[in-house]
Write an enzyme that holds these catalytic residues in place. Structure first.
Site, short mmCIF file in Angstrom:
data_model
loop_
_atom_site.label_atom_id
_atom_site.label_comp_id
_atom_site.label_asym_id
_atom_site.label_seq_id
_atom_site.Cartn_x
_atom_site.Cartn_y
_atom_site.Cartn_z
CB VAL A 70 -25.60 -6.40 -96.43
CG1 VAL A 70 -26.24 -7.37 -95.50
CG2 VAL A 70 -24.26 -7.18 -96.74
CB VAL A 71 -30.52 -4.15 -98.22
CG1 VAL A 71 -30.64 -4.79 -99.82
CG2 VAL A 71 -31.90 -3.45 -97.95
CB VAL A 72 -33.11 -7.52 -94.31
CG1 VAL A 72 -34.31 -8.34 -93.76
CG2 VAL A 72 -31.88 -8.52 -94.25
N GLY A 80 -33.55 -12.70 -88.50
CA GLY A 80 -32.38 -13.57 -88.75
C GLY A 80 -32.17 -13.53 -90.37
N GLY A 82 -30.98 -11.55 -92.51
CA GLY A 82 -29.47 -10.69 -92.69
C GLY A 82 -28.33 -11.57 -92.14
CE1 TYR A 111 -22.40 -7.02 -92.46
CE2 TYR A 111 -22.43 -4.74 -91.80
CZ TYR A 111 -22.79 -5.89 -92.73
OH TYR A 111 -23.47 -5.20 -93.56
C1 LIG Z 1 -28.21 -4.89 -91.16
C2 LIG Z 1 -29.74 -5.64 -91.91
C3 LIG Z 1 -29.02 -6.28 -93.11
C4 LIG Z 1 -29.65 -6.66 -90.80
O1 LIG Z 1 -30.56 -7.66 -91.19
P1 LIG Z 1 -31.65 -8.66 -90.23
O2 LIG Z 1 -32.33 -9.48 -91.08
O3 LIG Z 1 -32.48 -7.43 -89.73
O4 LIG Z 1 -30.52 -8.90 -89.25
P2 LIG Z 1 -30.84 -10.16 -88.08
O5 LIG Z 1 -32.22 -10.46 -88.04
O6 LIG Z 1 -30.16 -11.36 -88.76
O7 LIG Z 1 -29.97 -9.69 -87.01
C5 LIG Z 1 -29.17 -10.43 -86.00
C6 LIG Z 1 -28.61 -9.46 -84.93
O8 LIG Z 1 -27.85 -8.58 -85.34
C7 LIG Z 1 -27.82 -7.39 -84.40
N1 LIG Z 1 -28.56 -6.35 -85.34
C8 LIG Z 1 -29.19 -6.25 -86.62
N2 LIG Z 1 -29.63 -5.03 -87.10
C9 LIG Z 1 -29.11 -4.25 -86.13
C10 LIG Z 1 -29.20 -2.90 -86.14
N3 LIG Z 1 -29.85 -2.21 -86.97
N4 LIG Z 1 -28.53 -2.46 -85.28
C11 LIG Z 1 -27.89 -3.17 -84.12
N5 LIG Z 1 -27.95 -4.45 -84.10
C12 LIG Z 1 -28.30 -5.07 -85.21
C13 LIG Z 1 -28.96 -7.76 -83.49
O9 LIG Z 1 -28.19 -8.37 -82.40
C14 LIG Z 1 -29.76 -9.08 -84.11
O10 LIG Z 1 -30.14 -9.79 -83.12
P3 LIG Z 1 -31.75 -9.88 -82.50
O11 LIG Z 1 -32.36 -9.21 -83.47
O12 LIG Z 1 -31.94 -11.07 -81.94
O13 LIG Z 1 -31.24 -8.70 -81.46
C15 LIG Z 1 -30.69 -4.82 -91.76
O14 LIG Z 1 -31.02 -4.36 -90.63
C16 LIG Z 1 -30.91 -3.84 -93.01
O15 LIG Z 1 -31.06 -4.07 -94.07
N6 LIG Z 1 -30.44 -2.67 -92.72
C17 LIG Z 1 -30.41 -1.56 -93.66
C18 LIG Z 1 -29.37 -1.57 -94.62
C19 LIG Z 1 -28.10 -1.48 -93.89
O16 LIG Z 1 -27.64 -0.88 -93.08
N7 LIG Z 1 -27.12 -2.73 -94.24
C20 LIG Z 1 -25.78 -3.23 -93.94
C21 LIG Z 1 -24.97 -2.06 -94.86
S1 LIG Z 1 -23.21 -2.17 -94.65
#
Ligand SMILES: CC(C)(COP(=O)(O)OP(=O)(O)OC[C@H]1O[C@@H](n2cnc3c(N)ncnc32)[C@H](O)[C@@H]1OP(=O)(O)O)[C@@H](O)C(=O)NCCC(=O)NCCS
Length: 136
Positions: A70-72, A80, A82, A111
């Site tokens: 899962v990656v953005v 939003g 992810g 998660y």
């Molecule tokens: C994890 C990941 C996929 C989230 O994607 P995203 O598009 O940023 O997520 P969203 O914008 O949908 O986030 C929704 C909510 O989740 C929470 N959230 C997202 N990323 C977070 C983080 N790094 N730490 C804490 N809370 C987080 C927040 O509550 C967020 O809401 P908010 O922005 O209003 O506070 C992205 O940060 C990513 O690619 N990270 C690096 C790769 C990774 O670690 N992937 C997970 C592997 S298991």
């Protein structure tokens, strides 16, 4: 942003996306092609022609599903994408007995918001397999 399970994913673009992660930064294009053809459920998020998000699930469709990669794109996070990738993936996995994933502590809140909880059971890794793959 456009989301699709069917739009072909360019392995080179996915490689660039995975290079921003800690666990999949060194995957080759050939390996990524195998990843894509071997995963029954892959979803992408595109901004025009640019792949900005990805997630996939390995599943039998009934009892088990493992969500992975899962990656953005870093420039597009916290908007939003992810959540939307996961929401659509979970919708497709609706009814599967166990849906699980592995993640770092920093993304536990992400998660949890999606309905996941820390598992009580132990995850076992096949260590010799890891060594062969170059992961200590
Ligand atoms: C994890 C990941 C996929 C989230 O994607 P995203 O598009 O940023 O997520 P969203 O914008 O949908 O986030 C929704 C909510 O989740 C929470 N959230 C997202 N990323 C977070 C983080 N790094 N730490 C804490 N809370 C987080 C927040 O509550 C967020 O809401 P908010 O922005 O209003 O506070 C992205 O940060 C990513 O690619 N990270 C690096 C790769 C990774 O670690 N992937 C997970 C592997 S298991």
């Amino acid at each position: 942003v456009e989301y699709s399970f069917d739009r072909p994913i360019d392995p080179v673009q996915l490689q660039r996306l995975l290079q921003t992660t800690g666990w999949a930064a060194d995957r080759t294009v050939e390996e990524i092609e195998r990843l894509l053809s071997g995963s029954p459920l892959v979803i992408g998020a595109w901004d025009g022609d640019r792949l900005v998000g990805f997630a996939r699930a390995l599943t039998d469709g009934v009892f088990r599903a493992l969500i992975d990669d899962v990656v953005v794109h870093p420039a597009c996070r916290r908007s939003g994408i992810g959540t939307e990738l996961m929401r659509r993936l979970l919708e497709r996995l609706n009814g599967v007995e166990e849906v699980f994933l592995r993640c770092g502590a920093e993304v536990v809140p992400f998660y949890e918001r999606l309905g996941f909880a820390r598992a009580s059971c132990i995850t076992m890794d096949h260590v010799s397999n890891d060594e062969e793959n170059g992961h200590p």
